[in-house]
Design an enzyme around this catalytic site. Structure first.
Site, PDB file in Angstrom:
ATOM      1  N   ASP A 144       0.715  -0.950   0.082  1.00  0.00           N
ATOM      2  CA  ASP A 144      -0.038   0.000   0.046  1.00  0.00           C
ATOM      3  C   ASP A 144       0.824   1.164   0.222  1.00  0.00           C
ATOM      4  O   ASP A 144       1.921   1.263  -0.283  1.00  0.00           O
ATOM      5  CB  ASP A 144      -0.886  -0.002   1.285  1.00  0.00           C
ATOM      6  CG  ASP A 144      -2.394   0.696   0.966  1.00  0.00           C
ATOM      7  OD1 ASP A 144      -2.304   1.733   0.568  1.00  0.00           O
ATOM      8  OD2 ASP A 144      -3.325   0.061   1.028  1.00  0.00           O
ATOM      9  N   SER A 165     -10.840  -0.660  -2.270  1.00  0.00           N
ATOM     10  CA  SER A 165      -9.771  -0.532  -1.259  1.00  0.00           C
ATOM     11  C   SER A 165     -10.094  -0.835   0.206  1.00  0.00           C
ATOM     12  O   SER A 165      -9.519  -1.380   0.898  1.00  0.00           O
ATOM     13  CB  SER A 165      -9.009   0.809  -1.270  1.00  0.00           C
ATOM     14  OG  SER A 165      -8.224   0.845  -2.541  1.00  0.00           O
ATOM     15  N   HIS A 190      -3.968   6.335   2.579  1.00  0.00           N
ATOM     16  CA  HIS A 190      -4.600   5.032   2.302  1.00  0.00           C
ATOM     17  C   HIS A 190      -3.936   3.813   2.881  1.00  0.00           C
ATOM     18  O   HIS A 190      -4.970   3.099   3.420  1.00  0.00           O
ATOM     19  CB  HIS A 190      -4.317   4.974   0.600  1.00  0.00           C
ATOM     20  CG  HIS A 190      -5.018   3.961   0.114  1.00  0.00           C
ATOM     21  ND1 HIS A 190      -4.672   2.714   0.051  1.00  0.00           N
ATOM     22  CD2 HIS A 190      -6.117   3.822  -0.892  1.00  0.00           C
ATOM     23  CE1 HIS A 190      -5.611   1.745  -0.888  1.00  0.00           C
ATOM     24  NE2 HIS A 190      -6.469   2.407  -1.183  1.00  0.00           N
TER      25      HIS A 190
END
Length: 810
Positions: free
Chosen positions: A176, A585, A247
């Site tokens: 990630d 996600s 994220h």
């Protein structure tokens, strides 16, 4: 129709090569001989042969590169990454001629320009726990059975947040954008020593050192091409494991974050934020920067994660569905294949290109592919109209400071059209440059927004705010379930039906007025789950004979940890440690957390068995007791949500599982069409080697893919007037009762004849595996419709329900 996507894909590769060539030339010694520009290429050499050390592989890679370089050019100057643990290969800055020369070398599976992938951007876990006790529609005689939680499932739920749980030694690795180690989600209070089998590291980097890791966040790596390439190329991941995008912090805390009480997004979604496997350890592999995720870094992340000793890998990123590479050119497909071959579960997001059909990515059969759905929480912000103070329901995130009374003039975009603009529709959509600022100053503006709008919503709102509007109402049917954050500017989003009421009010008075209320959190919202509009859909263009996506999980307005931000609501002095984000996600780490729990309670299970347990126990009903729908209200099909909504506790007691191993996946590659030389290299780690079985590379071999022992079934090209297709499956009894009898129930659509033989499976102490066949026939031409027909096959012993969805294309 197949030629255009192929041309687009080739152009994308050429563009990617050109982009990397700019940075690569500066960082890697300039142009190659003859003035050729250099780009980053990945060279994949297959599995690591038995008894081959990493050092030997490194030297092999360097000799292979040196064989295509001009004499005197240092090999080390062009090497970007080397892969030597889970699989063999490297990434290097090469000219197109050098890359072509490597393709011709024996022992090379594929060579491809380094692609740039993109990220697929605690109420959710509470909702899943509630859904565990909901009815699971198994289509037995038209009625639904209620699944009882097994003692194991109850024990797992009770111990999920304690370090005494079996999950305390489970390690979830995430590929990630990095991690924010100071987040309370990664506090290690109450955790015991790091598992002795852990071989990873905590890499030091910018604003990150070895002490940033602890007994919860046990490892962190980053991948950096360095020099000028880092500044110019999206192939940089930054110079630290620290998350600069948010994220990776969000996904890792969703998968395995600690239970943090009092969490909220500035008061919204207040409660306890927690990961699905809160007692698991976290390892972060930063493969992404704000510009994207380099394929060479993704492969390095997989390679290191396998060597480090993770149990589950969560990947919330992927290729574009419109430039989808083949498996041998896809870093995620390659890396995940070898991880699964080593016994590591890989969970990937399905993509955010919905609701268009055939947009699902990460669809290799060794991957657990996750779609996104809503939870039972809604962020409500209403439009209150003048006259009788009628409230029109809307949704968005704003901290409006408007007066509660409807006192602000209300105008439509069309009415505010600039005299220099002739396009009324563009004005009604509030496209930039179409409105007269003098007409909207001090007013609330009603704007339509559609999927085909030229301008993003946030840009439209920014234009209105700059022009002096006091608020905005956006009409948006497609994206209404996803709460966009507008912070201090009063904005809400409504449906077309609600907009009709506002238009009616505006036309009824000469001075329409309104106000917009600040957002409130509504829980136990119905119906939920609903498949999110953005979630990519099946079928997979690569593998229509494998049903994808596999399952759905919460991916809309998910509260989880975030990095500090400078954008604060008025009156707030500190940034929120949490954020509300949507995307597949966010769905992916929900399933990764569930997979970690299943593995912890069943440590001997293979990745295929874990996937099977998650798929066959998935739920098909919403919290209204009705079948799950898409956000448009239509019934959800397996192309939308696979086997259904993930049911974590139920997956701990699956009853039966469908097993698959490395050789099954290799046979899939044979049937898919790869040649024997490529298969031999991919299978190099198998002591006895591997050769394709009967049917490999035959003209109809892709039909054989339907026979892969997958927990779902997909059959394509079934004749309407005649013909029958039969597929075989084998199930393994993993229930507590060694002696068990399962009977089958079939739910089939009109016009499709489905027969299962035998209709009863009797397991004993000595018989743990049993096979059955499913025959599909479309002979009833009068009733059968051309297209995709959906149904299910369910095995039950009275305690367990093991459901497999199917799709048959007529």
């Amino acid at each position: 129709m197949w030629l255009l996507p192929l041309i687009c894909f080739v152009l994308a590769l050429l563009l990617a090569a050109g982009a990397s060539g700019g940075g690569g030339a500066a960082a890697g010694g300039g142009n190659g001989g003859g003035g050729e520009r250099r780009g980053v290429y990945v060279v994949y050499l297959g599995a690591v042969p038995p008894r081959t050390s990493p050092n030997i592989l490194q030297q092999t890679h360097l000799r292979l590169i040196g064989a295509v370089l001009k004499r005197g050019q240092p090999v080390e100057s062009v090497v970007v990454q080397q892969y030597k643990y889970a699989f063999s290969g490297f990434a290097a800055r090469l000219s197109a001629a050098e890359a072509a020369a490597l393709r011709r070398k024996p022992g090379v599976v594929s060579v491809f320009a380094d692609p740039v992938y993109h990220l697929h951007t605690t109420r959710s876990w509470d909702f899943l726990q509630q859904q565990t006790t909901a009815a699971v529609d198994v289509k037995t005689g038209g009625s639904a059975r209620r699944r009882r939680r097994s003692p194991r499932a109850r024990a797992a739920a009770a111990s999920a947040s304690t370090s005494s749980s079996p999950t305390a030694d489970t390690i979830i690795g995430l590929l990630d954008s990095g991690v924010w180690p100071e987040s309370p989600s990664f506090d290690d209070a109450g955790f015991g020593p790091v598992p002795a089998r852990w071989k990873g590291v905590c890499m030091a980097g910018d604003d990150f050192n070895s002490s940033s890791c602890n007994r919860k966040l046990i490892g962190a790596r980053y991948y950096d091409v360095g020099g000028e390439a880092k500044r110019q190329s999206a192939r940089s991941s930054g110079s630290s494991p620290r998350d600069e995008a948010g994220h990776g912090t969000h996904t890792s805390s969703t998968a395995a974050g600690n239970a943090v009480t009092g969490a909220s997004y500035y008061g919204l979604a207040a409660g306890t934020a927690k990961g699905g496997s809160a007692s698991s350890r976290v390892a972060m592999y930063r493969v992404c920067s704000g510009e994207g995720c380099a394929g060479s870094a993704i492969l390095a992340g997989f390679d290191d994660a396998v060597a480090d000793g993770v149990d589950v890998i969560s990947v919330s990123l992927g290729a574009s569905p419109y430039f989808r590479p083949d498996f041998s050119d896809d870093p995620i497909a390659i890396g995940s294949f070898h991880a699964v071959a080593k016994g590591i579960m890989v969970v990937c997001s399905a993509g955010n290109a919905g609701p268009d059909a055939a947009t699902v990515v990460n669809a290799a059969p060794w991957i657990l592919t996750v779609a996104a759905s809503t939870i039972d929480r809604y962020f409500q912000s209403d439009v209150v109209l003048g006259g009788n103070n009628t409230a029109v329901k809307g949704g968005a995130i704003n901290f409006s400071n408007l007066n509660k009374s409807p006192k602000y003039p209300l105008i439509t975009g069309e009415s505010a059209k600039s005299s220099s603009v002739s396009d009324t529709e563009s004005a009604s959509h509030c496209e930039p440059g179409t409105l007269d600022a003098s007409k909207i100053k001090g007013k609330i503006v009603l704007c339509h927004h559609s999927r085909n709008s030229d301008t993003p919503k946030t840009e439209k709102v920014g234009e209105l705010k700059s022009a002096g509007a006091v608020g905005a109402v956006l009409v948006d049917d497609l994206e209404k379930a996803v709460a966009t954050a507008y912070i201090d500017f009063p904005v809400t989003e409504i449906t077309s039906a609600a907009a009709a009421d506002i238009h009616k009010y505006i036309s009824s008075t000469s001075e329409p007025v309104a106000t917009i209320t600040p957002t409130i959190t509504v829980t136990e919202y119905k119906p939920a789950p609903v498949v999110a509009y953005f979630s990519s859909r099946g079928p997979s263009p690569q593998t229509p004979n494998i049903l994808k996506p596999d399952v759905a999980a919460p991916g809309v307005n998910i509260l989880a940890s975030w990095i500090p931000t400078s954008t604060l609501p008025a009156g707030e002095e500190k940034p929120s440690q949490f954020n509300l984000v949507s995307g597949t996600s966010m769905a992916c780490p929900h399933v990764a957390g569930a997979a970690a729990a299943v593995r912890a309670w069943n440590p001997a299970w293979s990745p295929a068995a874990i996937r099977s347990a998650i798929m066959t126990t998935a739920a098909q009903l919403n919290n209204d007791g009705a079948a799950v729908t898409t956000d448009s209200g239509s019934p959800a099909t397996p192309y939308d949500h696979g086997a259904g909504q993930v049911n974590p506790a139920a997956a701990l007691d699956a009853g039966l599982v469908y097993e698959l191993g490395e050789e099954d996946y290799l046979q899939f590659l044979c049937d898919y069409g790869y040649d024997a030389s490529q298969i031999k290299l991919v299978a190099a780690s198998l002591p006895g080697g591997f050769s394709c079985g009967a049917g490999g590379n035959a003209s109809d071999s892709k039909d054989l893919i339907s026979g892969l022992n997958y927990p779902s079934i997909a059959v394509t090209g079934l004749g309407k007037a005649s013909g029958t297709r039969t597929v075989s499956r084998v199930v393994t009894n993993v229930g507590a009762q060694q002696e068990a009898t399962y009977t089958v129930a079939v739910a089939a659509p009109a016009g499709l004849d489905v027969k299962v033989v035998p209709g009863k499976l009797e397991f004993t102490k000595s018989v743990k595996k049993l096979g059955f066949q499913v025959s599909f026939s479309g002979k009833n031409a009068a009733a059968a419709a051309k297209g995709d027909l959906f149904g299910s096959i369910t095995w039950s012993d009275g305690k367990h329900t093991v459901r497999s969805p199917f799709v048959v294309t007529i």
